[in-house]
Motif scaffolding. Structure first.
Motif, mmCIF file in Angstrom:
data_model
loop_
_atom_site.group_PDB
_atom_site.id
_atom_site.type_symbol
_atom_site.label_atom_id
_atom_site.label_comp_id
_atom_site.label_asym_id
_atom_site.label_seq_id
_atom_site.Cartn_x
_atom_site.Cartn_y
_atom_site.Cartn_z
ATOM 1 N N PRO A 133 -5.475 2.148 8.821
ATOM 2 C CA PRO A 133 -5.006 0.834 9.258
ATOM 3 C C PRO A 133 -5.421 0.532 10.701
ATOM 4 C CG PRO A 133 -3.192 2.398 9.261
ATOM 5 C CD PRO A 133 -4.394 3.136 8.739
ATOM 6 N N GLY A 134 -5.708 -0.739 10.940
ATOM 7 C CA GLY A 134 -6.294 -1.137 12.210
ATOM 8 C C GLY A 134 -5.320 -1.171 13.381
ATOM 9 N N HIS A 166 14.094 -4.580 5.716
ATOM 10 C CA HIS A 166 13.620 -4.272 7.077
ATOM 11 C C HIS A 166 14.713 -4.609 8.088
ATOM 12 C CE1 HIS A 166 9.426 -3.024 6.951
ATOM 13 N NE2 HIS A 166 9.186 -3.903 6.003
ATOM 14 N N LEU A 198 -4.881 -7.673 12.373
ATOM 15 C CA LEU A 198 -5.359 -6.464 13.049
ATOM 16 C C LEU A 198 -6.204 -5.611 12.097
ATOM 17 C CD1 LEU A 198 -2.021 -5.607 14.934
ATOM 18 C CD2 LEU A 198 -4.032 -6.769 15.866
ATOM 19 N N ASP A 199 -5.717 -5.458 10.857
ATOM 20 C CA ASP A 199 -6.441 -4.628 9.880
ATOM 21 C C ASP A 199 -7.800 -5.230 9.528
ATOM 22 O OD1 ASP A 199 -4.263 -2.947 9.861
ATOM 23 O OD2 ASP A 199 -3.426 -3.718 7.991
ATOM 24 N N CYS A 234 5.810 -0.923 15.610
ATOM 25 C CA CYS A 234 5.522 0.375 16.254
ATOM 26 C C CYS A 234 4.716 0.159 17.538
ATOM 27 C CB CYS A 234 4.684 1.272 15.335
ATOM 28 S SG CYS A 234 5.493 1.709 13.808
ATOM 29 N N ASN A 235 4.113 -1.014 17.699
ATOM 30 C CA ASN A 235 3.194 -1.241 18.818
ATOM 31 C C ASN A 235 3.933 -1.336 20.157
ATOM 32 O OD1 ASN A 235 1.552 -3.024 20.717
ATOM 33 N ND2 ASN A 235 0.062 -2.534 19.125
ATOM 34 N N HIS A 239 0.804 -1.234 0.000
ATOM 35 C CA HIS A 239 0.000 0.000 0.000
ATOM 36 C C HIS A 239 0.834 1.281 0.000
ATOM 37 C CE1 HIS A 239 1.181 -0.182 4.120
ATOM 38 N NE2 HIS A 239 0.387 -1.191 4.384
ATOM 39 N N VAL A 279 4.041 -3.322 12.464
ATOM 40 C CA VAL A 279 3.477 -3.705 13.757
ATOM 41 C C VAL A 279 4.515 -3.525 14.882
ATOM 42 C CG1 VAL A 279 2.231 -5.534 14.996
ATOM 43 C CG2 VAL A 279 1.908 -5.278 12.540
ATOM 44 N N GLY A 310 2.154 -5.908 7.593
ATOM 45 C CA GLY A 310 0.821 -6.223 7.103
ATOM 46 C C GLY A 310 0.764 -7.632 6.525
ATOM 47 N N ASP A 343 6.839 0.254 5.942
ATOM 48 C CA ASP A 343 7.434 0.169 4.608
ATOM 49 C C ASP A 343 7.927 1.554 4.208
ATOM 50 O OD1 ASP A 343 6.767 -2.456 4.597
ATOM 51 O OD2 ASP A 343 5.096 -2.272 3.195
ATOM 52 N N GLU A 401 -4.423 -0.665 19.120
ATOM 53 C CA GLU A 401 -3.506 -0.393 20.235
ATOM 54 C C GLU A 401 -4.135 0.613 21.209
ATOM 55 O OE1 GLU A 401 0.416 1.162 19.247
ATOM 56 O OE2 GLU A 401 1.079 0.775 21.297
HETATM 57 P P1 AMP Z 1 3.993 -2.430 6.859
HETATM 58 O O1 AMP Z 1 3.264 -3.536 6.096
HETATM 59 O O2 AMP Z 1 5.324 -2.869 7.387
HETATM 60 O O3 AMP Z 1 4.027 -1.101 6.173
HETATM 61 O O4 AMP Z 1 3.105 -2.165 8.159
HETATM 62 C C1 AMP Z 1 1.755 -1.869 8.082
HETATM 63 C C2 AMP Z 1 1.033 -2.620 9.181
HETATM 64 O O5 AMP Z 1 1.464 -2.133 10.461
HETATM 65 C C3 AMP Z 1 -0.480 -2.440 9.150
HETATM 66 O O6 AMP Z 1 -1.058 -3.725 9.228
HETATM 67 C C4 AMP Z 1 -0.781 -1.611 10.396
HETATM 68 O O7 AMP Z 1 -2.038 -1.906 10.964
HETATM 69 C C5 AMP Z 1 0.350 -2.045 11.304
HETATM 70 N N1 AMP Z 1 0.640 -1.072 12.373
HETATM 71 C C6 AMP Z 1 1.082 0.196 12.273
HETATM 72 N N2 AMP Z 1 1.188 0.775 13.498
HETATM 73 C C7 AMP Z 1 0.808 -0.178 14.403
HETATM 74 C C8 AMP Z 1 0.667 -0.212 15.819
HETATM 75 N N3 AMP Z 1 0.944 0.850 16.579
HETATM 76 N N4 AMP Z 1 0.250 -1.362 16.389
HETATM 77 C C9 AMP Z 1 -0.032 -2.458 15.647
HETATM 78 N N5 AMP Z 1 0.069 -2.480 14.299
HETATM 79 C C10 AMP Z 1 0.473 -1.352 13.684
#
Ligand code: AMP
Ligand code: MG
Length: 327
Positions: A172-173, A112, A160-161, A257-258, A11, A255, A132, A286, A178
């Protein structure tokens, strides 16, 4: 040495520029966030096609360089969604030709890991890569990043999403869940699916949606989803650290970031006398800077590719990459 990186696996379309010390001179991005349903690959690719040239200009301007000062052009060659990958690859090829600079195709998962290693100073970690679409426990062994455990179905971010979208919380979920989880505190029983070193999340999604339908409180469900899913991830990560006898764990992917995931993994690491590392949020999600940095490492290692080798690979596995830049 300056490298530009174009990220376009899902995305997000991102453009980053780094130097040989991994200073991030620019890290611009734009993410599509569909109002309804999941990511439609073609719609995401159209979004990326529209944004990529302005983002390249914005990154070059932010970095304060001339475009011909770049030494290499890197792009995410896989894994990811075909139309999205091809859009980023096309932009990278066009740029490389226009400025007569070499092209480097980067594995997104490895990127990553490399940005995390460079930015946090950890040396030989177990990486818990949670995004994701991807969920993997990775570590370096004999010339490759090996996958020691992974999801058998959907990525943790996807869990989560999907849950958030289905119960009307938006996209995004992850960040919304969180926030809500901090208002809950009653643990509802959800399937805990660890199979050897692998994890599975789709049963948990089905169970959580069913509990929501039958009236369970949303905050408690968000809390329980986090506690259960993150405990599964922490368990397999700890087992990898124990078997490999490694004293460092690195988090990567959106994720990461959580805060709750960070605190669980930090506690596990602390209890075994190990250390946890996590790069800042803008380098966890990303982003183009991680592609630029891995591209720079690969370029220095002689891993440039010709145009004819630059076709994308939607199923490019982490352990297919020859990591010749680590001795
Ligand atoms: P990425 O695919 O690496 O760009 O990460 C995107 C994913 O990270 C999505 O599914 C978001 O819901 C998830 N995301 C972003 N921030 C958080 C957070 N604070 N807690 C849990 N998931 C997160
Ligand atoms: Mg990712």
């Amino acid at each position: 040495m300056l490298c530009i990186g174009i990220e376009s696996t899902a995305h997000t379309i991102g453009v980053g520029i780094v130097d040989e010390k991994c200073r991030v001179l620019a890290n611009e991005y734009s993410a599509i966030s569909p109002a309804k349903g999941g990511i439609h690959p073609r719609e995401a690719a159209n979004h990326h096609a529209e944004k990529v040239v302005p983002l390249i200009h914005a990154a070059v301007e932010k970095a304060g360089i001339r475009i011909d000062e770049l030494d290499a052009v890197a792009f995410s060659i896989g894994p990811g969604l075909g139309p999205c990958l091809r859009t980023g690859a096309t932009a990278a090829r066009a740029l490389a030709i226009a400025i007569s600079k070499p092209l480097v195709g980067v594995n997104h998962c490895v990127a990553h890991l490399e940005i995390g290693r460079a930015k946090t100073g950890c040396k030989n970690p177990v990486l818990l890569y949670v995004s994701g679409g991807n969920t993997q426990v990775i570590a370096f062994a004999e010339g490759r990043y090996r996958v020691f455990g992974e999801t058998l179905d959907i990525g943790i971010g996807n869990l989560l999403d999907k849950f958030a979208r289905a119960v009307g919380l938006g996209f995004p979920g992850g960040p919304i869940i969180e926030r809500l989880a901090s208002e809950g505190g009653r643990l509802v029983s959800l399937p805990y699916s660890v199979k050897g070193m692998d994890v599975a999340f789709s049963g948990m999604l089905t169970a959580a949606l069913e509990l929501h339908r039958t009236g369970a409180g949303l905050a408690d469900l968000c809390y329980s989803l986090q506690e259960t899913a993150f405990a599964m991830l922490t368990e397999v990560t700890e087992r990898a650290m124990a078997h490999l006898d490694l004293g460092e764990v690195l988090l990567g992917g959106g994720v990461a970031c959580n805060r709750r995931l960070q605190s669980m993994v930090r506690m596990m690491a602390h209890d075994r006398g190990a250390k946890m590392f996590v790069p800042e949020g803008s380098l966890c999600v990303d982003n183009g800077a991680m592609i630029a940095w891995t591209g720079l490492l690969m370029h220095r290692s002689g891993l440039d590719i010709g145009l004819e080798e630059s076709g994308v690979n939607q199923r490019y596995r982490t352990d297919q990459v020859d990591v010749t830049w680590i001795q």
